[in-house]
Scaffold this motif. Structure first.
Motif, PDB file in Angstrom:
ATOM      1  N   ALA A  29       0.733  -1.099  -0.047  1.00  0.00           N
ATOM      2  CA  ALA A  29      -0.255  -0.033  -0.074  1.00  0.00           C
ATOM      3  C   ALA A  29       0.737   1.191  -0.029  1.00  0.00           C
ATOM      4  CB  ALA A  29      -0.858  -0.004   1.191  1.00  0.00           C
ATOM      5  N   ARG A  30       1.896   1.400   0.677  1.00  0.00           N
ATOM      6  CA  ARG A  30       2.710   2.349   1.035  1.00  0.00           C
ATOM      7  C   ARG A  30       3.344   2.607  -0.417  1.00  0.00           C
ATOM      8  NH1 ARG A  30       4.284   0.515   5.984  1.00  0.00           N
ATOM      9  NH2 ARG A  30       6.280  -0.642   5.313  1.00  0.00           N
ATOM     10  N   LYS A  31       3.687   1.395  -1.224  1.00  0.00           N
ATOM     11  CA  LYS A  31       4.547   1.459  -2.665  1.00  0.00           C
ATOM     12  C   LYS A  31       3.188   1.890  -3.476  1.00  0.00           C
ATOM     13  CE  LYS A  31       7.429  -1.201  -5.654  1.00  0.00           C
ATOM     14  NZ  LYS A  31       7.684  -2.260  -5.805  1.00  0.00           N
ATOM     15  N   TYR A  32       2.050   1.369  -3.514  1.00  0.00           N
ATOM     16  CA  TYR A  32       1.328   1.682  -4.772  1.00  0.00           C
ATOM     17  C   TYR A  32       0.206   2.705  -4.546  1.00  0.00           C
ATOM     18  CZ  TYR A  32       3.835  -2.141  -7.175  1.00  0.00           C
ATOM     19  OH  TYR A  32       4.840  -2.791  -7.693  1.00  0.00           O
ATOM     20  N   HIS A  33      -0.096   3.175  -3.174  1.00  0.00           N
ATOM     21  CA  HIS A  33      -1.111   3.884  -2.924  1.00  0.00           C
ATOM     22  C   HIS A  33      -0.982   5.263  -3.958  1.00  0.00           C
ATOM     23  CE1 HIS A  33      -4.133   6.382  -1.187  1.00  0.00           C
ATOM     24  NE2 HIS A  33      -4.547   5.457  -0.410  1.00  0.00           N
ATOM     25  N   PRO A  34      -2.057   5.384  -4.793  1.00  0.00           N
ATOM     26  CA  PRO A  34      -2.090   6.497  -5.679  1.00  0.00           C
ATOM     27  C   PRO A  34      -1.949   7.963  -5.133  1.00  0.00           C
ATOM     28  CG  PRO A  34      -4.078   5.214  -6.084  1.00  0.00           C
ATOM     29  CD  PRO A  34      -3.284   4.537  -4.582  1.00  0.00           C
ATOM     30  N   ASP A  35      -2.173   8.284  -4.218  1.00  0.00           N
ATOM     31  CA  ASP A  35      -1.916   9.275  -3.464  1.00  0.00           C
ATOM     32  C   ASP A  35      -0.739   9.756  -3.104  1.00  0.00           C
ATOM     33  OD1 ASP A  35      -4.600  10.424  -3.668  1.00  0.00           O
ATOM     34  OD2 ASP A  35      -5.326   9.126  -1.999  1.00  0.00           O
ATOM     35  N   VAL A  36       0.350   8.599  -2.935  1.00  0.00           N
ATOM     36  CA  VAL A  36       1.505   8.676  -2.464  1.00  0.00           C
ATOM     37  C   VAL A  36       2.662   8.189  -3.548  1.00  0.00           C
ATOM     38  CG1 VAL A  36       0.981   8.703   0.094  1.00  0.00           C
ATOM     39  CG2 VAL A  36       1.643   6.709  -1.262  1.00  0.00           C
ATOM     40  N   SER A  37       2.303   7.490  -4.469  1.00  0.00           N
ATOM     41  CA  SER A  37       3.177   6.437  -5.090  1.00  0.00           C
ATOM     42  C   SER A  37       3.631   7.249  -6.604  1.00  0.00           C
ATOM     43  CB  SER A  37       2.486   5.360  -5.798  1.00  0.00           C
ATOM     44  OG  SER A  37       3.296   4.548  -6.426  1.00  0.00           O
ATOM     45  N   LYS A  38       4.776   7.041  -6.965  1.00  0.00           N
ATOM     46  CA  LYS A  38       5.304   7.609  -8.210  1.00  0.00           C
ATOM     47  C   LYS A  38       5.237   6.777  -9.311  1.00  0.00           C
ATOM     48  CE  LYS A  38       8.365  10.935  -9.401  1.00  0.00           C
ATOM     49  NZ  LYS A  38       9.701  11.468  -9.090  1.00  0.00           N
ATOM     50  N   GLU A  39       5.030   5.457  -8.731  1.00  0.00           N
ATOM     51  CA  GLU A  39       5.143   4.095  -9.738  1.00  0.00           C
ATOM     52  C   GLU A  39       4.253   4.315 -10.936  1.00  0.00           C
ATOM     53  OE1 GLU A  39       7.229   1.331  -9.276  1.00  0.00           O
ATOM     54  OE2 GLU A  39       7.878   2.095  -7.507  1.00  0.00           O
ATOM     55  N   PRO A  40       4.709   3.752 -12.037  1.00  0.00           N
ATOM     56  CA  PRO A  40       3.720   3.882 -13.175  1.00  0.00           C
ATOM     57  C   PRO A  40       2.426   2.727 -12.897  1.00  0.00           C
ATOM     58  CG  PRO A  40       5.649   2.761 -13.619  1.00  0.00           C
ATOM     59  CD  PRO A  40       5.963   3.284 -12.525  1.00  0.00           C
ATOM     60  N   ASP A  41       1.561   2.975 -13.275  1.00  0.00           N
ATOM     61  CA  ASP A  41       0.200   1.999 -13.170  1.00  0.00           C
ATOM     62  C   ASP A  41       0.131   1.714 -11.558  1.00  0.00           C
ATOM     63  OD1 ASP A  41       0.061   1.705 -15.799  1.00  0.00           O
ATOM     64  OD2 ASP A  41       1.465   0.000 -15.718  1.00  0.00           O
ATOM     65  N   ALA A  42       0.455   3.041 -10.646  1.00  0.00           N
ATOM     66  CA  ALA A  42       0.231   2.686  -9.202  1.00  0.00           C
ATOM     67  C   ALA A  42      -1.358   2.586  -9.037  1.00  0.00           C
ATOM     68  CB  ALA A  42       0.575   3.967  -8.565  1.00  0.00           C
ATOM     69  N   GLU A  43      -2.194   2.924  -9.748  1.00  0.00           N
ATOM     70  CA  GLU A  43      -3.655   2.717  -9.321  1.00  0.00           C
ATOM     71  C   GLU A  43      -4.117   1.467  -9.536  1.00  0.00           C
ATOM     72  OE1 GLU A  43      -5.908   6.104 -10.537  1.00  0.00           O
ATOM     73  OE2 GLU A  43      -7.717   5.062  -9.761  1.00  0.00           O
ATOM     74  N   GLU A  44      -3.655   1.009 -10.706  1.00  0.00           N
ATOM     75  CA  GLU A  44      -3.959  -0.521 -10.992  1.00  0.00           C
ATOM     76  C   GLU A  44      -3.521  -1.344  -9.889  1.00  0.00           C
ATOM     77  OE1 GLU A  44      -6.131  -1.881 -13.114  1.00  0.00           O
ATOM     78  OE2 GLU A  44      -6.791   0.043 -13.376  1.00  0.00           O
ATOM     79  N   HIS A  45      -2.278  -1.280  -9.521  1.00  0.00           N
ATOM     80  CA  HIS A  45      -1.508  -2.128  -8.705  1.00  0.00           C
ATOM     81  C   HIS A  45      -2.324  -2.040  -7.315  1.00  0.00           C
ATOM     82  CE1 HIS A  45       2.215  -2.527 -11.249  1.00  0.00           C
ATOM     83  NE2 HIS A  45       2.257  -3.786 -10.792  1.00  0.00           N
ATOM     84  N   PHE A  46      -2.587  -0.947  -7.101  1.00  0.00           N
ATOM     85  CA  PHE A  46      -3.167  -0.678  -5.584  1.00  0.00           C
ATOM     86  C   PHE A  46      -4.540  -1.343  -5.716  1.00  0.00           C
ATOM     87  CE2 PHE A  46      -5.623   1.611  -2.399  1.00  0.00           C
ATOM     88  CZ  PHE A  46      -4.664   1.306  -1.340  1.00  0.00           C
TER      89      PHE A  46
END
Lengths: 316, 99
Positions: A29-46
């Motif tokens: 959640a810390r890695k992929y949360h769309p409000d904090v993440s810079k990862e591509p496709d964070a929202e999908e992952h989360f």
């Protein structure tokens, strides 16, 4: 529909304890949360991670899921066995308001049980529909001129049998001139339908800008980096600058330095109080790739006697 | 995004700064008033106006409120941790925006 391996998504063994599952969820959640993440496709992952956790954190759901067996692979075509979940009772079902966030796989296993219970529409029951929200990305030019944009929204809806179905809806919306990122447009009655005689809710559309190849936007102000030659900066020059509504001529004053900002008042986004347009000078250094150019640099070196590091030398 | 001729084109109302009442904010984000009062207490949301009944929030506060709801739910944050996370996220966005 495709099978989802919730253990694999959380990166835990099938026999993992509840503590390990919780830890894995928190880490992801810390890695992929769309409000904090810079990862591509964070929202999908989360969404995937949230769905996996929703099932595995709940002993009843987990037991039911485990009953499907471990021979399935992620992505494999899947259909639940006829009365696969007989004997399990789900207290939760959907948690929160984002039913649309769950996969078809999840809904086929747990979705209906949860939703059907809360969706009873008794006779004479009226309630105002909920407000909904969506984000719409427009081009900067749209904010200068106004535009019409089409968006599609997905609403979870109960069908006649009490099952949840996602209904897709297409809306054409006028984007008025002068809007800027973070602003909201309220569309009355375009939210969720009410129950009984209850009014429909409103739809709040949040405006965002697509990234632009040459302009940056900060609130209502618009910035452009304008490359200039050293002699244009030093001697002054009339230059042509693009703006979202066409080219303008602008005078660079003599003695301009790197990063100098020049403001065109009121030429930013044309809101009620219009923003400003800023031209930021970027001095480009011409290459010394011919004899003539090299000689010109030598001459300048002699003539200017210029040391840009003077202030650093005083330090030591 | 392409236009569809079949559906009518809707005109919405652009919400200007400080236009939403406490009630409208609650309804817009399906939030409990109590939660918003706490967010104001911790200065995560800063309305204009003195009394609760006179409070006016910015339209952007809707997005802010929804972010606060998601963070609270997904990370099990208490109010002071939420206020800190929101403040750090504001700074981060400012840095990314100018970077």
């Amino acid at each position: 529909m495709q099978y989802k391996d919730y253990y694999k998504i959380l990166g835990v063994e099938r026999g993992a304890g509840q503590d390990d599952i919780k830890k894995a969820y928190r880490r992801l959640a810390r890695k992929y949360h769309p409000d904090v993440s810079k990862e591509p496709d964070a929202e999908e992952h989360f969404k995937e991670v949230g769905e996996a956790y929703e099932v595995l954190k709940d002993p009843e759901k987990r037991a039911a899921y485990d009953q499907l067996g471990s021979q399935w692979q992620t992505g494999e075509q899947f259909r639940p066995p006829p009365d696969w979940n007989a004997g399990y009772e789900y207290s939760g079902g959907f948690s929160g308001d984002d039913a649309a966030a769950y996969s078809d796989f999840f809904e086929s296993l747990f979705g209906f049980a949860g939703r059907a219970k809360t969706g009873s529409t008794g006779a004479g029951f009226h309630a105002q529909g909920q407000d909904t929200h969506a984000r719409i990305l427009i081009d900067l030019e749209d904010a200068y001129r106004g535009a019409t944009r089409s968006i599609s929204l997905r609403h979870p809806q109960l069908d006649a049998t009490g099952h949840v179905a996602l209904r897709e809806r297409q809306l054409n919306v006028n984007i008025p001139k002068g809007v800027y990122a973070g602003q909201h447009i309220r569309l009355k009655g375009q939210g969720e339908s009410g129950m009984g005689d209850g009014q429909a809710g409103d739809l709040y559309l949040e405006i965002g800008f697509n990234p632009h190849s040459i302009y940056r936007v900060d609130g209502k102000d618009v910035y452009i980096d304008l490359p200039v030659t050293p002699w244009e900066a030093a001697l002054g020059e009339q230059v042509t600058v693009p703006t979202p509504v066409g080219k303008v001529n602008m005078k660079i004053p003599p003695g301009s330095t790197q990063g100098k900002q020049m403001r065109l008042k009121g030429k930013g986004i044309p809101a009620k109080v219009a923003g400003d347009f800023y031209v930021v000078l970027q001095i480009a250094v011409p290459p010394a790739d011919t004899d003539t150019a090299r000689k010109a640099y030598e001459t300048l070196k002699q003539a200017a006697g210029f040391n840009p590091r003077q202030h650093l030398e005083k330090q030591s | 995004m392409k236009n569809h001729d079949s559906a009518p084109t809707l005109n919405g109302e652009v919400l200007e700064d400080y236009c939403l009442s406490l009630q409208q904010l609650c309804h817009g984000a399906t939030a409990e008033p109590e939660f918003i009062l706490q967010l104001v207490e911790y200065e995560v949301l800063v309305p204009q106006g003195g009394q609760e009944a006179e409070w006016r929030f910015r339209a952007e506060d809707l997005a802010r409120l929804r972010r606060a709801q998601r963070l609270t739910r997904d990370f099990e944050l208490d109010l002071s941790a939420l206020a800190l996370v929101m403040q750090l996220l504001d700074e981060l966005m400012e840095l990314r925006g100018s970077g």
